[in-house]
Design an enzyme around this catalytic site. Sequence first.
Site, mmCIF file in Angstrom:
data_model
loop_
_atom_site.group_PDB
_atom_site.id
_atom_site.type_symbol
_atom_site.label_atom_id
_atom_site.label_comp_id
_atom_site.label_asym_id
_atom_site.label_seq_id
_atom_site.Cartn_x
_atom_site.Cartn_y
_atom_site.Cartn_z
ATOM 1 N N LEU A 11 0.955 -1.144 0.062
ATOM 2 C CA LEU A 11 0.082 0.207 -0.092
ATOM 3 C C LEU A 11 0.950 1.228 0.187
ATOM 4 O O LEU A 11 1.403 1.476 0.867
ATOM 5 C CB LEU A 11 -1.085 -0.094 1.548
ATOM 6 C CG LEU A 11 -2.088 -0.999 0.940
ATOM 7 C CD1 LEU A 11 -2.093 -2.336 0.592
ATOM 8 C CD2 LEU A 11 -3.175 -0.587 2.272
ATOM 9 N N SER A 13 1.364 5.292 -0.389
ATOM 10 C CA SER A 13 0.521 6.889 -0.114
ATOM 11 C C SER A 13 0.482 8.061 -0.964
ATOM 12 O O SER A 13 0.281 9.078 -1.029
ATOM 13 C CB SER A 13 1.074 6.843 1.264
ATOM 14 O OG SER A 13 2.069 7.171 1.781
ATOM 15 N N GLY A 14 2.548 7.351 -1.645
ATOM 16 C CA GLY A 14 2.698 8.669 -1.790
ATOM 17 C C GLY A 14 4.209 9.438 -0.905
ATOM 18 O O GLY A 14 4.629 10.538 -1.390
ATOM 19 N N GLY A 15 4.404 9.288 0.253
ATOM 20 C CA GLY A 15 4.848 9.580 1.205
ATOM 21 C C GLY A 15 6.652 9.007 1.400
ATOM 22 O O GLY A 15 6.310 7.341 1.143
ATOM 23 N N VAL A 16 6.741 9.053 2.249
ATOM 24 C CA VAL A 16 8.044 8.698 2.370
ATOM 25 C C VAL A 16 8.380 7.566 3.117
ATOM 26 O O VAL A 16 8.944 6.307 3.084
ATOM 27 C CB VAL A 16 9.116 9.881 3.175
ATOM 28 C CG1 VAL A 16 9.697 9.865 4.702
ATOM 29 C CG2 VAL A 16 10.729 9.305 2.811
ATOM 30 N N ASP A 17 7.868 7.322 4.121
ATOM 31 C CA ASP A 17 7.395 5.880 4.650
ATOM 32 C C ASP A 17 6.804 4.705 4.081
ATOM 33 O O ASP A 17 8.138 3.683 3.681
ATOM 34 C CB ASP A 17 6.356 6.061 5.973
ATOM 35 C CG ASP A 17 6.726 7.410 6.510
ATOM 36 O OD1 ASP A 17 8.288 7.199 7.246
ATOM 37 O OD2 ASP A 17 5.872 7.486 7.740
ATOM 38 N N SER A 18 6.203 4.896 2.989
ATOM 39 C CA SER A 18 5.928 3.235 2.065
ATOM 40 C C SER A 18 6.591 3.619 1.115
ATOM 41 O O SER A 18 7.009 1.990 0.491
ATOM 42 C CB SER A 18 4.230 3.740 1.743
ATOM 43 O OG SER A 18 4.597 4.922 1.059
ATOM 44 N N CYS A 102 -10.978 3.276 9.559
ATOM 45 C CA CYS A 102 -10.279 2.946 8.849
ATOM 46 C C CYS A 102 -8.576 2.272 7.697
ATOM 47 O O CYS A 102 -8.967 1.399 6.887
ATOM 48 C CB CYS A 102 -9.379 4.811 8.060
ATOM 49 S SG CYS A 102 -8.848 4.543 6.256
ATOM 50 N N GLY A 125 3.578 1.304 5.166
ATOM 51 C CA GLY A 125 4.522 1.646 5.777
ATOM 52 C C GLY A 125 4.571 2.430 7.553
ATOM 53 O O GLY A 125 5.253 3.257 7.449
ATOM 54 N N CYS A 197 -7.786 12.364 5.990
ATOM 55 C CA CYS A 197 -7.355 12.629 4.000
ATOM 56 C C CYS A 197 -8.689 12.977 3.850
ATOM 57 O O CYS A 197 -8.673 14.276 2.923
ATOM 58 C CB CYS A 197 -7.151 11.433 3.674
ATOM 59 S SG CYS A 197 -7.235 11.484 1.858
#
Length: 371
Positions: A11, A13-18, A102, A125, A197
Site C-alpha cells: 500500500l 501513499s506517495g509518502g516517504v514511509d511507504s 479506517c 509503511g 485525508c
Amino acid sequence: MYFCSMNIALLASGGVDSAVATHLVCERGEKPTLFYIIIGAHEDSEFSCSMEEDLEMVNLLARQYGLQVETVDLHRYYWEQVVAYLLDRVKKGFTPNPDVMCNSLIKFGCFYDKVGKDFDQMVTGHYASTLMVDGVKYLATSPDPVKDQTDFLCQITSEQLRVLDFPVGRLQKSEVRAIAERYNLAPAHRKDSQGICFLGNTTYNSLLHHYLGNREGNIVEWETGKVLGLHQGYWYFTLGQRKGLRLGGGPWFVVSKDIDENIVYVTRKIESPDLLCNASEFTLADWHEIKTPPGPTAASFADKAFYFKIRHSAEFEEGSFGYSEELGHYVISCNRSLRGVAPGQFAVVYAPYVDGRKICLGSGEIAGRVK
C-alpha cells in the site's frame, strides 16, 4: 542471495514511509505490486482530496524499481463505513477515532477483501512491528516512540495481522529519511501527512456542520450551574477539550455533555478527581484481541505489568487490566488519574516484551469510569 518468492501487495501513499518500505522489500529481492487507495470524496465535493501529487510520487517510485501500480477506489466504502461510524459516535456524545477504523475497515478490511486476499503478504509503511511468541504472531511497537502507530492499528483483525508486514517498523523516522535520501526516492523530502485525508481542504467541524448542522445550547459551569455562554451543538466538543469555547476568565475545559438537553458543562478545575472526565479506573464496552492464530494469550504475558494509551502519544500509562465478573466488563486500572477519559475513545492495552518492545494485545472502546 534473494529470490522472488512472494506475491506482495504494498500500500503506497506517495509518502516517504511507504517509499522506504518499497525499497526495503525490493532490496530483499521481492517485486511488490504497488496499490494506491482512493478514500477521499469526488473532486466536486467540498471534502475532496487532491491525489495527483501522491500518485505522481507512487508512479516515480514504481519506475525507479520497475514495479506495477494499481489504484483501488474505496471512497464509497469509506464514507459508508468510517464516516458513518464517526457521525454515529458523535451524535451519541462519544469521542470517535476515524483513523483507527479506517485502518481496520478500509485499508486492511475492504482492501483485503477486494484485493489483498489474493496476495501472500500485505505491506505498509506504518511504524509498527510483529513478532512470534510461542507460535503466535503479535502486533508490537516501533522503536520510535513518537512515530509508533500501533494505537492506530489496534482494531485490525487476526486475519489481517496474519498477512501484514511493516518493513519500516524497526527503524527510527530519521533512519527512514536517511534511506530515502541515500537512494534518491521521490518522496524523500515530502512532509508527513497531517489530519484526516478525506477532509481535503476543509475542517473536521465543517464536516460535522455539513451532516449535523447547528443547534444552539448552553455552556454551563459544572460546579455552580451558572450559564456562561452559548454553543452551536454538543457534537463539536469532546471531554477535556479546551479550545473553541470562547469564554473569558479561563482556561475552561469541557467535563461533561448532556446530549438530550444539548448542554456542555465546563470547569476551570480540570485536575479534580470528582470530574466525570478524570479517571484512574474505567470500563471497556468491548474487547478486541489482536493475535494470530486466535487462542489463549501466551503464558509469557501472565503476571506482567500492563501499559495503556487512550490517545495518540509517545507516553504509556501503567496499571492493571482484567475482566470484572461483578461489572461484566473488562476494566483498566491506571496507576494515576488520567485527564479527559472520554467514552468512545479506544483504550489500547500493551504488555512488555523481553527485547524492549511492547506487545499490542488489543483494544476496546471506553464505556466510562468505574463509579
